[in-house]
Scaffold this active site. Structure first.
Site, mmCIF file in Angstrom:
data_model
loop_
_atom_site.group_PDB
_atom_site.id
_atom_site.type_symbol
_atom_site.label_atom_id
_atom_site.label_comp_id
_atom_site.label_asym_id
_atom_site.label_seq_id
_atom_site.Cartn_x
_atom_site.Cartn_y
_atom_site.Cartn_z
ATOM 1 N N GLU A 1 -32.027 112.316 56.127
ATOM 2 C CA GLU A 1 -32.087 113.747 56.430
ATOM 3 C C GLU A 1 -31.963 114.547 55.142
ATOM 4 O OE1 GLU A 1 -29.262 114.957 59.380
ATOM 5 O OE2 GLU A 1 -30.179 116.935 59.610
ATOM 6 N N ARG B 1 -27.937 109.615 67.938
ATOM 7 C CA ARG B 1 -27.187 108.691 68.802
ATOM 8 C C ARG B 1 -27.947 107.386 68.994
ATOM 9 N NH1 ARG B 1 -23.219 110.768 71.844
ATOM 10 N NH2 ARG B 1 -22.657 108.564 71.970
ATOM 11 N N ARG C 1 -28.992 104.392 67.672
ATOM 12 C CA ARG C 1 -28.513 103.671 66.493
ATOM 13 C C ARG C 1 -29.306 102.419 66.195
ATOM 14 N NH1 ARG C 1 -23.140 102.782 69.722
ATOM 15 N NH2 ARG C 1 -24.780 102.759 71.310
ATOM 16 N N GLU D 1 -28.475 114.716 69.049
ATOM 17 C CA GLU D 1 -28.870 113.803 70.134
ATOM 18 C C GLU D 1 -29.664 112.625 69.590
ATOM 19 O OE1 GLU D 1 -29.254 117.198 73.621
ATOM 20 O OE2 GLU D 1 -31.069 116.556 72.605
ATOM 21 N N ARG E 1 -35.377 109.749 76.727
ATOM 22 C CA ARG E 1 -35.635 111.102 76.231
ATOM 23 C C ARG E 1 -36.916 111.729 76.761
ATOM 24 N NH1 ARG E 1 -30.576 112.546 74.729
ATOM 25 N NH2 ARG E 1 -29.688 111.048 73.285
HETATM 26 C C1 LIG Z 1 -29.749 112.611 79.502
HETATM 27 C C2 LIG Z 1 -28.732 112.168 78.493
HETATM 28 C C3 LIG Z 1 -27.497 112.771 78.472
HETATM 29 C C4 LIG Z 1 -26.533 112.368 77.526
HETATM 30 N N1 LIG Z 1 -25.325 112.981 77.519
HETATM 31 C C5 LIG Z 1 -24.385 112.585 76.635
HETATM 32 C C6 LIG Z 1 -23.096 113.190 76.605
HETATM 33 O O1 LIG Z 1 -22.807 114.089 77.373
HETATM 34 N N2 LIG Z 1 -22.200 112.776 75.677
HETATM 35 C C7 LIG Z 1 -22.476 111.755 74.796
HETATM 36 O O2 LIG Z 1 -21.630 111.398 73.989
HETATM 37 N N3 LIG Z 1 -23.692 111.180 74.798
HETATM 38 C C8 LIG Z 1 -24.642 111.553 75.674
HETATM 39 N N4 LIG Z 1 -25.880 110.965 75.665
HETATM 40 C C9 LIG Z 1 -26.177 109.949 74.635
HETATM 41 C C10 LIG Z 1 -26.105 108.527 75.212
HETATM 42 O O3 LIG Z 1 -24.782 108.219 75.632
HETATM 43 C C11 LIG Z 1 -26.561 107.507 74.151
HETATM 44 O O4 LIG Z 1 -25.699 107.597 73.034
HETATM 45 C C12 LIG Z 1 -27.979 107.742 73.680
HETATM 46 O O5 LIG Z 1 -28.834 107.966 74.763
HETATM 47 C C13 LIG Z 1 -28.457 106.526 72.886
HETATM 48 O O6 LIG Z 1 -28.707 105.489 73.779
HETATM 49 P P1 LIG Z 1 -28.460 103.970 73.400
HETATM 50 O O7 LIG Z 1 -27.028 103.690 73.171
HETATM 51 O O8 LIG Z 1 -29.177 103.142 74.465
HETATM 52 O O9 LIG Z 1 -29.295 103.825 72.038
HETATM 53 P P2 LIG Z 1 -29.026 102.875 70.794
HETATM 54 O O10 LIG Z 1 -27.792 103.265 70.087
HETATM 55 O O11 LIG Z 1 -30.277 102.893 70.002
HETATM 56 O O12 LIG Z 1 -28.775 101.444 71.433
HETATM 57 C C14 LIG Z 1 -29.870 100.683 71.982
HETATM 58 C C15 LIG Z 1 -29.304 99.590 72.883
HETATM 59 O O13 LIG Z 1 -28.552 98.674 72.092
HETATM 60 C C16 LIG Z 1 -27.437 98.215 72.841
HETATM 61 N N5 LIG Z 1 -26.211 98.642 72.138
HETATM 62 C C17 LIG Z 1 -26.102 99.563 71.152
HETATM 63 N N6 LIG Z 1 -24.856 99.673 70.716
HETATM 64 C C18 LIG Z 1 -24.133 98.817 71.457
HETATM 65 C C19 LIG Z 1 -22.757 98.491 71.496
HETATM 66 N N7 LIG Z 1 -21.876 99.099 70.699
HETATM 67 N N8 LIG Z 1 -22.348 97.565 72.362
HETATM 68 C C20 LIG Z 1 -23.219 96.965 73.191
HETATM 69 N N9 LIG Z 1 -24.545 97.226 73.228
HETATM 70 C C21 LIG Z 1 -24.985 98.136 72.365
HETATM 71 C C22 LIG Z 1 -27.542 98.844 74.232
HETATM 72 O O14 LIG Z 1 -28.259 97.961 75.056
HETATM 73 C C23 LIG Z 1 -28.360 100.086 73.960
HETATM 74 O O15 LIG Z 1 -29.048 100.560 75.108
HETATM 75 C C24 LIG Z 1 -26.842 111.341 76.588
HETATM 76 C C25 LIG Z 1 -28.099 110.757 76.635
HETATM 77 C C26 LIG Z 1 -29.044 111.164 77.558
HETATM 78 C C27 LIG Z 1 -30.398 110.510 77.551
#
Ligand SMILES: Cc1cc2nc3c(=O)[nH]c(=O)nc-3n(C[C@H](O)[C@H](O)[C@H](O)COP(=O)(O)OP(=O)(O)OC[C@H]3O[C@@H](n4cnc5c(N)ncnc54)[C@H](O)[C@@H]3O)c2cc1C
Length: 276
Positions: free
Chosen positions: A129, A120, A122, A117, A230
């Site tokens: 690690e 994810r 990024r 988790e 989170r």
């Molecule tokens: C309660 C919960 C349940 C979840 N369940 C699942 C699940 O069932 N399956 C699953 O696969 N994942 C799941 N996730 C993971 C979720 O989909 C995200 O991958 C994770 O929370 C990281 O968030 P993020 O992309 O905002 O973070 P980061 O990767 O750090 O990105 C930060 C921000 O940068 C921008 N950004 C990053 N990459 C891109 C891009 N490629 N294009 C455009 N903008 C971008 C967005 O604004 C993003 O919010 C879950 C997350 C939570 C909190």
């Protein structure tokens, strides 16, 4: 197709309680002896009921936000009131780049399923690690604590289910079973190494509650995005429902954040935990 190595495999039964892992049969076809006849189950198992978060270093402080926002003209001279107002305004307007200048680094030990988790996240996060290719993994496994909610309340929704603590019997059966699985899998891992399989392949025997250590570096903007997703907080503008274990890691990060940059942290909370 027959799968003789799974015959008598106690791990796949539904009732784990009462099985001595040392008596379970080795999972490799060439060895049908009980495990305690060739490799003793290590007594150095470490059972974690929490994740460990250690602060390594940080440049988190409210001044660096103001310094970046005002570049080099007013930052040093700003008084507390002005800094508070500026930070709050930046947060409210989602003017996020000044928060990228605050750096923080942790060493975190958490189960593999938490890392799945965590990784994810990024953007603005750097990870290193411990390698399961270059070192033998230690027998360190996570078993949730007694107070960790783990039973769904009947009638709560599939996506928003609500949990309560298990009763003593359910918790005991589950935690004993999880320890058994961990010991048994670790035994298979050791056995694979012993018969000459390299670490990067032998690790396929290990379960996702194995503890692994990472160094995690990030900045305040990325951290706020992490915390917004989170940490479970009903008062957030966009409440999230994270897994309990990563929520515990996030709360540890949050504790350091609040202590090191109180104005920025207060503005984050006041603006509904929305990452700028
Ligand atoms: C309660 C919960 C349940 C979840 N369940 C699942 C699940 O069932 N399956 C699953 O696969 N994942 C799941 N996730 C993971 C979720 O989909 C995200 O991958 C994770 O929370 C990281 O968030 P993020 O992309 O905002 O973070 P980061 O990767 O750090 O990105 C930060 C921000 O940068 C921008 N950004 C990053 N990459 C891109 C891009 N490629 N294009 C455009 N903008 C971008 C967005 O604004 C993003 O919010 C879950 C997350 C939570 C909190």
């Amino acid at each position: 197709m027959s799968r003789p190595h799974l015959i008598n495999d106690h791990r796949y039964t539904t009732d784990y309680a009462g099985i001595d892992p040392a008596k379970a049969l080795c999972q490799f076809e060439d060895c049908q002896k009980p495990k305690d006849q060739h490799i003793p189950i290590p007594d150095q198992f470490e059972w974690f009921d929490h994740c460990e978060v250690n602060l390594i270093e940080s440049t988190f402080n409210d001044d660096s936000v103001c310094f970046a926002a005002w570049t080099s003209t007013k930052g040093d001279e700003a008084d507390h009131g002005a800094r508070k107002g500026l930070i709050n305004r930046l947060m409210k307007d989602r003017h996020g780049t000044p928060f990228e200048h605050m750096f923080i680094q942790f060493q975190v030990t958490a189960p593999i399923f938490v890392w799945r988790e965590h990784h994810r996240h990024r953007i603005g996060f750097s990870y290193n690690e411990e390698s399961a290719r270059y070192r033998t993994m230690r027998p360190r496994f996570y078993v949730p604590p007694r107070y960790r909610p783990m039973v769904q309340i009947d009638g709560t929704k599939a996506m928003d289910y609500v949990m309560v603590e298990a009763d003593d019997e359910t918790y005991d059966r589950f935690s004993k079973g999880l320890k058994l699985i961990s010991q048994s899998n670790y035994h298979d891992y050791e056995r694979a190494l012993e018969i000459g399989v390299v670490r990067e392949v032998a690790r396929m025997c290990l379960p996702v509650n194995l503890m692994s250590t990472c160094v995690v570096s990030t900045n305040a903007r990325a951290l706020m995005n992490f915390l917004s997703l989170r940490v479970k907080d009903a008062d957030a503008a966009y409440p999230s429902n994270p897994q309990w274990e990563i929520n515990q890691v996030a709360l540890e990060y949050e504790r350091h954040f609040e202590r090191l940059a109180p104005l920025t942290y207060a503005a984050f909370i006041a603006n509904g935990r929305v990452a700028p």
